[in-house]
Design an enzyme around this catalytic site. Structure first.
Site, PDB file in Angstrom:
ATOM      1  N   GLU A 186       0.881  -1.174   0.000  1.00  0.00           N
ATOM      2  CA  GLU A 186       0.000   0.000   0.000  1.00  0.00           C
ATOM      3  C   GLU A 186       0.915   1.219   0.000  1.00  0.00           C
ATOM      4  O   GLU A 186       1.743   1.388   0.903  1.00  0.00           O
ATOM      5  CB  GLU A 186      -0.925   0.063   1.219  1.00  0.00           C
ATOM      6  CG  GLU A 186      -1.884   1.257   1.080  1.00  0.00           C
ATOM      7  CD  GLU A 186      -2.754   1.571   2.301  1.00  0.00           C
ATOM      8  OE1 GLU A 186      -3.671   2.381   2.159  1.00  0.00           O
ATOM      9  OE2 GLU A 186      -2.504   1.018   3.389  1.00  0.00           O
ATOM     10  N   GLU A 219       5.067   4.784   3.541  1.00  0.00           N
ATOM     11  CA  GLU A 219       4.547   6.083   3.998  1.00  0.00           C
ATOM     12  C   GLU A 219       5.721   7.044   4.104  1.00  0.00           C
ATOM     13  O   GLU A 219       6.796   6.666   4.557  1.00  0.00           O
ATOM     14  CB  GLU A 219       3.852   5.886   5.360  1.00  0.00           C
ATOM     15  CG  GLU A 219       3.467   7.129   6.096  1.00  0.00           C
ATOM     16  CD  GLU A 219       2.592   8.098   5.287  1.00  0.00           C
ATOM     17  OE1 GLU A 219       1.579   7.691   4.711  1.00  0.00           O
ATOM     18  OE2 GLU A 219       2.961   9.290   5.251  1.00  0.00           O
ATOM     19  N   ASP A 225       9.670   8.132   0.453  1.00  0.00           N
ATOM     20  CA  ASP A 225       8.814   8.750  -0.551  1.00  0.00           C
ATOM     21  C   ASP A 225       8.725   7.767  -1.718  1.00  0.00           C
ATOM     22  O   ASP A 225       9.758   7.250  -2.181  1.00  0.00           O
ATOM     23  CB  ASP A 225       9.451  10.074  -1.009  1.00  0.00           C
ATOM     24  CG  ASP A 225       8.479  10.888  -1.832  1.00  0.00           C
ATOM     25  OD1 ASP A 225       7.891  10.323  -2.773  1.00  0.00           O
ATOM     26  OD2 ASP A 225       8.308  12.077  -1.535  1.00  0.00           O
ATOM     27  N   ASP A 273      -3.338  11.391  -1.943  1.00  0.00           N
ATOM     28  CA  ASP A 273      -3.475  12.859  -1.956  1.00  0.00           C
ATOM     29  C   ASP A 273      -3.868  13.305  -3.374  1.00  0.00           C
ATOM     30  O   ASP A 273      -3.218  12.911  -4.345  1.00  0.00           O
ATOM     31  CB  ASP A 273      -2.149  13.511  -1.556  1.00  0.00           C
ATOM     32  CG  ASP A 273      -1.777  13.197  -0.105  1.00  0.00           C
ATOM     33  OD1 ASP A 273      -2.698  12.869   0.676  1.00  0.00           O
ATOM     34  OD2 ASP A 273      -0.587  13.260   0.237  1.00  0.00           O
ATOM     35  N   LYS A 280      -4.192  21.042  -7.945  1.00  0.00           N
ATOM     36  CA  LYS A 280      -3.706  22.043  -8.915  1.00  0.00           C
ATOM     37  C   LYS A 280      -3.016  21.352 -10.089  1.00  0.00           C
ATOM     38  O   LYS A 280      -2.220  20.418  -9.892  1.00  0.00           O
ATOM     39  CB  LYS A 280      -2.717  22.993  -8.234  1.00  0.00           C
ATOM     40  CG  LYS A 280      -3.394  23.877  -7.214  1.00  0.00           C
ATOM     41  CD  LYS A 280      -2.473  24.924  -6.647  1.00  0.00           C
ATOM     42  CE  LYS A 280      -3.275  25.803  -5.706  1.00  0.00           C
ATOM     43  NZ  LYS A 280      -2.560  26.151  -4.507  1.00  0.00           N
ATOM     44  N   ASP A 318     -12.396   8.991  -2.932  1.00  0.00           N
ATOM     45  CA  ASP A 318     -13.698   9.667  -2.958  1.00  0.00           C
ATOM     46  C   ASP A 318     -13.602  10.920  -3.826  1.00  0.00           C
ATOM     47  O   ASP A 318     -14.553  11.692  -3.894  1.00  0.00           O
ATOM     48  CB  ASP A 318     -14.145  10.069  -1.542  1.00  0.00           C
ATOM     49  CG  ASP A 318     -13.286  11.178  -0.978  1.00  0.00           C
ATOM     50  OD1 ASP A 318     -12.067  11.194  -1.258  1.00  0.00           O
ATOM     51  OD2 ASP A 318     -13.820  12.057  -0.267  1.00  0.00           O
ATOM     52  N   THR A 336     -10.144   1.603   4.842  1.00  0.00           N
ATOM     53  CA  THR A 336      -8.975   2.346   5.313  1.00  0.00           C
ATOM     54  C   THR A 336      -9.467   3.396   6.323  1.00  0.00           C
ATOM     55  O   THR A 336     -10.678   3.606   6.462  1.00  0.00           O
ATOM     56  CB  THR A 336      -8.271   3.063   4.142  1.00  0.00           C
ATOM     57  OG1 THR A 336      -9.011   4.235   3.800  1.00  0.00           O
ATOM     58  CG2 THR A 336      -8.136   2.175   2.916  1.00  0.00           C
ATOM     59  N   GLU A 337      -8.496   4.064   6.973  1.00  0.00           N
ATOM     60  CA  GLU A 337      -8.884   5.108   7.923  1.00  0.00           C
ATOM     61  C   GLU A 337      -9.674   6.232   7.229  1.00  0.00           C
ATOM     62  O   GLU A 337     -10.734   6.649   7.689  1.00  0.00           O
ATOM     63  CB  GLU A 337      -7.626   5.694   8.592  1.00  0.00           C
ATOM     64  CG  GLU A 337      -7.505   5.312  10.034  1.00  0.00           C
ATOM     65  CD  GLU A 337      -6.173   4.627  10.347  1.00  0.00           C
ATOM     66  OE1 GLU A 337      -5.293   4.574   9.464  1.00  0.00           O
ATOM     67  OE2 GLU A 337      -6.037   4.129  11.473  1.00  0.00           O
ATOM     68  N   GLU A 367     -11.239   6.084   4.375  1.00  0.00           N
ATOM     69  CA  GLU A 367     -12.499   5.544   3.834  1.00  0.00           C
ATOM     70  C   GLU A 367     -13.595   5.578   4.903  1.00  0.00           C
ATOM     71  O   GLU A 367     -14.734   5.967   4.633  1.00  0.00           O
ATOM     72  CB  GLU A 367     -12.243   4.107   3.363  1.00  0.00           C
ATOM     73  CG  GLU A 367     -13.411   3.435   2.684  1.00  0.00           C
ATOM     74  CD  GLU A 367     -13.000   2.099   2.063  1.00  0.00           C
ATOM     75  OE1 GLU A 367     -11.783   1.782   2.019  1.00  0.00           O
ATOM     76  OE2 GLU A 367     -13.883   1.355   1.628  1.00  0.00           O
TER      77      GLU A 367
HETATM   78  C1  LIG Z   1      -4.900  10.887   2.369  1.00  0.00           C
HETATM   79  S1  LIG Z   1      -3.803   9.842   3.185  1.00  0.00           S
HETATM   80  C2  LIG Z   1      -4.532   8.223   2.997  1.00  0.00           C
HETATM   81  C3  LIG Z   1      -3.996   7.239   4.000  1.00  0.00           C
HETATM   82  C4  LIG Z   1      -4.533   5.806   3.867  1.00  0.00           C
HETATM   83  N1  LIG Z   1      -4.175   5.221   2.598  1.00  0.00           N
HETATM   84  C5  LIG Z   1      -6.046   5.782   4.040  1.00  0.00           C
HETATM   85  O1  LIG Z   1      -6.757   5.574   3.041  1.00  0.00           O
HETATM   86  O2  LIG Z   1      -6.499   5.955   5.183  1.00  0.00           O
HETATM   87  C6  LIG Z   1      -2.457   9.770   2.044  1.00  0.00           C
HETATM   88  C7  LIG Z   1      -1.167   9.284   2.694  1.00  0.00           C
HETATM   89  O3  LIG Z   1      -0.213   9.066   1.655  1.00  0.00           O
HETATM   90  C8  LIG Z   1       1.052   9.558   2.085  1.00  0.00           C
HETATM   91  N2  LIG Z   1       1.803   9.873   0.855  1.00  0.00           N
HETATM   92  C9  LIG Z   1       1.488  10.811  -0.062  1.00  0.00           C
HETATM   93  N3  LIG Z   1       2.393  10.855  -1.049  1.00  0.00           N
HETATM   94  C10 LIG Z   1       3.304   9.893  -0.760  1.00  0.00           C
HETATM   95  C11 LIG Z   1       4.494   9.458  -1.393  1.00  0.00           C
HETATM   96  N4  LIG Z   1       4.934  10.033  -2.527  1.00  0.00           N
HETATM   97  N5  LIG Z   1       5.203   8.457  -0.820  1.00  0.00           N
HETATM   98  C12 LIG Z   1       4.776   7.889   0.341  1.00  0.00           C
HETATM   99  N6  LIG Z   1       3.661   8.272   0.989  1.00  0.00           N
HETATM  100  C13 LIG Z   1       2.934   9.260   0.462  1.00  0.00           C
HETATM  101  C14 LIG Z   1       0.707  10.762   2.926  1.00  0.00           C
HETATM  102  O4  LIG Z   1       1.746  11.106   3.803  1.00  0.00           O
HETATM  103  C15 LIG Z   1      -0.548  10.293   3.653  1.00  0.00           C
HETATM  104  O5  LIG Z   1      -0.253   9.646   4.863  1.00  0.00           O
END
Ligand SMILES: C[S@@+](CC[C@H](N)C(=O)[O-])C[C@H]1O[C@@H](n2cnc3c(N)ncnc32)[C@H](O)[C@@H]1O
Length: 221
Positions: free
Chosen positions: A44, A69, A96, A118, A122, A154, A192-193, A195
């Site tokens: 994930e 993450e 990352d 995310d 933009k 969503d 997921t959290e 969701e």
């Molecule tokens: C909106 S949250 C969703 C978390 C989880 N997947 C959920 O559905 O509950 C997005 C997560 O992705 C991580 N994230 C975003 N871009 C990333 C990247 N390039 N590499 C690793 N993690 C990333 C963010 O730090 C954040 O914790």
């Protein structure tokens, strides 16, 4: 226990190197050795606080799950969950996803989950979206032929962007699209959290499954 403080987060990560792999690039091509089995590997990307990956690993012990993450302050919540409920078939990596090819070799990954990524609304940030061409190229360098990418969100704009990104990429085909996942929720859906929060608010959830078709695939569309 809430660990927003990054210093404490770093300490917890340091102390739990059996959960958060310290030098993940050293395991490139060797993840099955780390798990001590030859089970499929599922990732994930952007696992946040880890609910999904921990619940999946609890349900299916025959799969090796890895949560990726980028933030210390978020991944610690996954560590806490795994300290409460130790599981041999799940590891976390704090990187990352831009660097994903330094961690996994070609064909080492069977499935990638992109849950509520995310949206980067933009246009000038479109390349940062985890389903942009740049990322799909990276995934194609680690997925097994016929490996899967499953997207849940969503955010309709991100969903539409993701559909187009897979359609325009010559190494993927979209096998499944669901424009309202909760209308007929699959029994095996793991929340997921994010969701949980979005469903409670009444947001519609979009889902797609794309298949990596390797070098030999030729698009007819
Ligand atoms: C909106 S949250 C969703 C978390 C989880 N997947 C959920 O559905 O509950 C997005 C997560 O992705 C991580 N994230 C975003 N871009 C990333 C990247 N390039 N590499 C690793 N993690 C990333 C963010 O730090 C954040 O914790």
């Amino acid at each position: 226990m809430r660990l927003r403080n990054v210093k404490h987060a770093k300490e917890l990560i340091e102390k739990n190197s059996h959960i958060v792999i310290k030098k993940p690039n050293e395991y490139k091509g060797l993840w099955n050795k780390l798990f001590n089995n030859s089970n499929p590997v599922e990732l994930e990307i952007g696992c946040g606080k880890g609910k999904f990956i921990v619940d999946k690993a609890t349900l299916d012990k025959n799969i090796n799950f890895i949560g990726i993450e980028k933030f210390d302050s978020v991944i610690v919540r996954g560590i806490e969950k795994l300290l409460e409920k130790p599981l041999d078939n799940v590891k976390l990596i704090r990187i990352d996803a831009e660097n994903i090819e330094t961690i996994f070799k070609k064909s080492e990954v069977n499935t990638i989950y992109l849950n509520f990524s995310d949206p980067w609304p933009k246009n000038r940030h479109a390349k940062k979206r985890l389903t942009s061409k740049k990322y799909l190229d990276r995934y194609s360098n680690i997925l097994v032929n016929n490996g899967e990418i499953r997207v849940k969100t969503d955010n309709y704009n991100l969903f539409e962007f993701s559909m187009m990104s897979f359609i325009n990429h010559n190494k993927y085909i979209i096998e499944e699209i669901n424009l309202d996942l909760y209308k007929n929720l699959p029994k095996d859906n793991v929340q997921t959290e994010f969701e949980m929060k979005f469903v409670e608010k009444g947001n519609r959830i979009y889902y797609l499954k794309a298949i990596y078709k390797g070098e030999s695939h030729e698009k007819t569309v």
